[in-house]
Each structure stands twice: as C-alpha cells, then as structure tokens.
Design an enzyme around this catalytic site. Structure first.
Site, PDB file in Angstrom:
ATOM      1  N   ASN A 141      44.983   7.578   4.284  1.00  0.00           N
ATOM      2  CA  ASN A 141      46.200   8.255   4.408  1.00  0.00           C
ATOM      3  C   ASN A 141      46.338   9.906   3.865  1.00  0.00           C
ATOM      4  O   ASN A 141      46.028  10.055   2.874  1.00  0.00           O
ATOM      5  CB  ASN A 141      47.383   7.526   3.744  1.00  0.00           C
ATOM      6  CG  ASN A 141      48.737   8.134   3.500  1.00  0.00           C
ATOM      7  OD1 ASN A 141      49.053   8.944   4.349  1.00  0.00           O
ATOM      8  ND2 ASN A 141      49.385   7.376   2.691  1.00  0.00           N
ATOM      9  N   HIS A 150      51.434   3.726  -1.883  1.00  0.00           N
ATOM     10  CA  HIS A 150      51.343   2.801  -3.102  1.00  0.00           C
ATOM     11  C   HIS A 150      52.111   1.586  -3.153  1.00  0.00           C
ATOM     12  O   HIS A 150      52.194   0.732  -4.107  1.00  0.00           O
ATOM     13  CB  HIS A 150      51.951   3.767  -4.120  1.00  0.00           C
ATOM     14  CG  HIS A 150      53.347   4.466  -4.025  1.00  0.00           C
ATOM     15  ND1 HIS A 150      53.438   5.439  -3.238  1.00  0.00           N
ATOM     16  CD2 HIS A 150      54.397   3.999  -4.491  1.00  0.00           C
ATOM     17  CE1 HIS A 150      54.775   5.638  -3.112  1.00  0.00           C
ATOM     18  NE2 HIS A 150      55.335   4.820  -3.810  1.00  0.00           N
ATOM     19  N   GLU A 176      59.754   3.469  -9.325  1.00  0.00           N
ATOM     20  CA  GLU A 176      60.399   2.674  -8.201  1.00  0.00           C
ATOM     21  C   GLU A 176      60.862   1.482  -8.537  1.00  0.00           C
ATOM     22  O   GLU A 176      61.635   0.710  -7.853  1.00  0.00           O
ATOM     23  CB  GLU A 176      59.718   2.774  -6.833  1.00  0.00           C
ATOM     24  CG  GLU A 176      59.294   3.908  -6.133  1.00  0.00           C
ATOM     25  CD  GLU A 176      58.743   3.719  -4.904  1.00  0.00           C
ATOM     26  OE1 GLU A 176      58.907   2.633  -4.410  1.00  0.00           O
ATOM     27  OE2 GLU A 176      58.165   4.740  -4.460  1.00  0.00           O
TER      28      GLU A 176
END
Length: 184
Positions: A141, A150, A176
């Site tokens: 990536n 992630h 998150e």
C-alpha cells in the site's frame, strides 16, 4: 510544459511531524501518491529515490503545494480525532492489478471504526481464499493511513502485520475506537 508540449509530471513532497512519527506525503497533479511512515532523513531519502525512479521525475519539497497542504491538514485532523474520512484525490499509479483492486475496496468499503479480515477482504474482490494475497497488497500500500490498511486484521482476532509497525497499527486502531488505548 516540456519541449514536446506535454505537461511534465511534478511530484511535490513534505514531511509532517505527527503523534505516530514523521510522515512523508507526496503528491502529483493527479492526487496524493505516497505516504511513508517513520520518514527520518534516511527513510525519506530512499522513498524519494524510489518515487523518482517510478515516476520519472525528481520530487520537489513543496509543503505549500495546495494538495499537500490539504493532505497535511486532513492527516493532522484525523490523527487528532477530528476527522473520520479523507476527501483527497488519490493517484493510484504506484499500484496496479489485484493490489489496486483490493486497496480501492478497502478505501471505499471499510469505514472508520471498523475492521475486516484478510480473507473477508479477499472475498469482497472475488478471490475467496486469497487472504495471503490481500496481506501482500496491504504491504504494498503506497497510501497507508489514507487508504486504511491498519483496518485489516487476522480472522482469528490477531492484529496482523503493518508496514508502519505494530505499535503504530495499535495506536491507529485505538484512535478509531477498535482497540482500547494503551495503559502506558
């Protein structure tokens, strides 16, 4: 324009100090093309050499370039917990084929605060049983954080690998709300 009347490819870059370490951001006229973790001078220099070789032009440091300034703003806002999505044009020219297909699905189909298994992501792009190939795509990536590799984890609950290091992956997942914040 070059001597043949064609727009020359321009690659602008900057390094942003963040809570997960220095990130190098690079952009072409098409969009953000590269995000590099741990962008200390030697890491940054190797990344710039790779970009020059792949894109055929010498990258120029230009933190004020409009796309880089906006990318910097959005990355900083995300890492401060004030942004959940990125609204940036992306230049996918450093990745192709299956890897590009997987990363595009990841970018559009795995929202903030969620995770997906390597095998599940493989199934989403029509390659059931392609978990290892998805892992290779994550490792390739060129746009980590913005294209959220992630968020890809092992089906058995393991965190999986991460090019930015497992501690960085844990911190992004904690940001998150997927993992608890570390105690110390």
């Amino acid at each position: 324009m070059d001597s043949h009347g064609q727009d020359e490819q321009r690659v602008a870059w900057t390094v942003v100090d963040t809570g997960i370490g220095p990130l190098m951001l690079a952009a072409t006229r098409e969009g953000l093309v590269n995000v590099v973790f741990h962008a200390t001078d030697p890491v940054r220099d190797r990344a710039l050499e790779r970009l020059a070789a792949r894109l055929g032009t010498e990258p120029v440091e230009d933190p004020g370039a409009p796309l880089l300034a906006e990318a910097t703003h959005q990355v900083e806002a995300y890492l401060a917990g004030g942004r959940r999505t990125f609204d940036l044009p992306l230049d996918w020219s450093l990745i192709s084929g299956f890897n590009r297909q997987v990363l595009r699905e990841l970018a559009s189909g795995v929202p903030y605060g969620t995770v997906v298994g390597y095998g599940d992501l493989a199934g989403r792009v029509g390659q059931p049983g392609g978990a290892q190939a998805v892992g290779a795509a994550m490792g390739a990536n060129p746009l980590p954080v913005v294209v959220p590799c992630h968020r890809v984890v092992e089906s058995d609950g393991g965190i999986g690998g991460f090019g930015g290091g497992l501690e960085t992956k844990r911190r992004l997942l904690a940001l998150e709300g997927v993992l608890p914040e570390p105690l110390f």
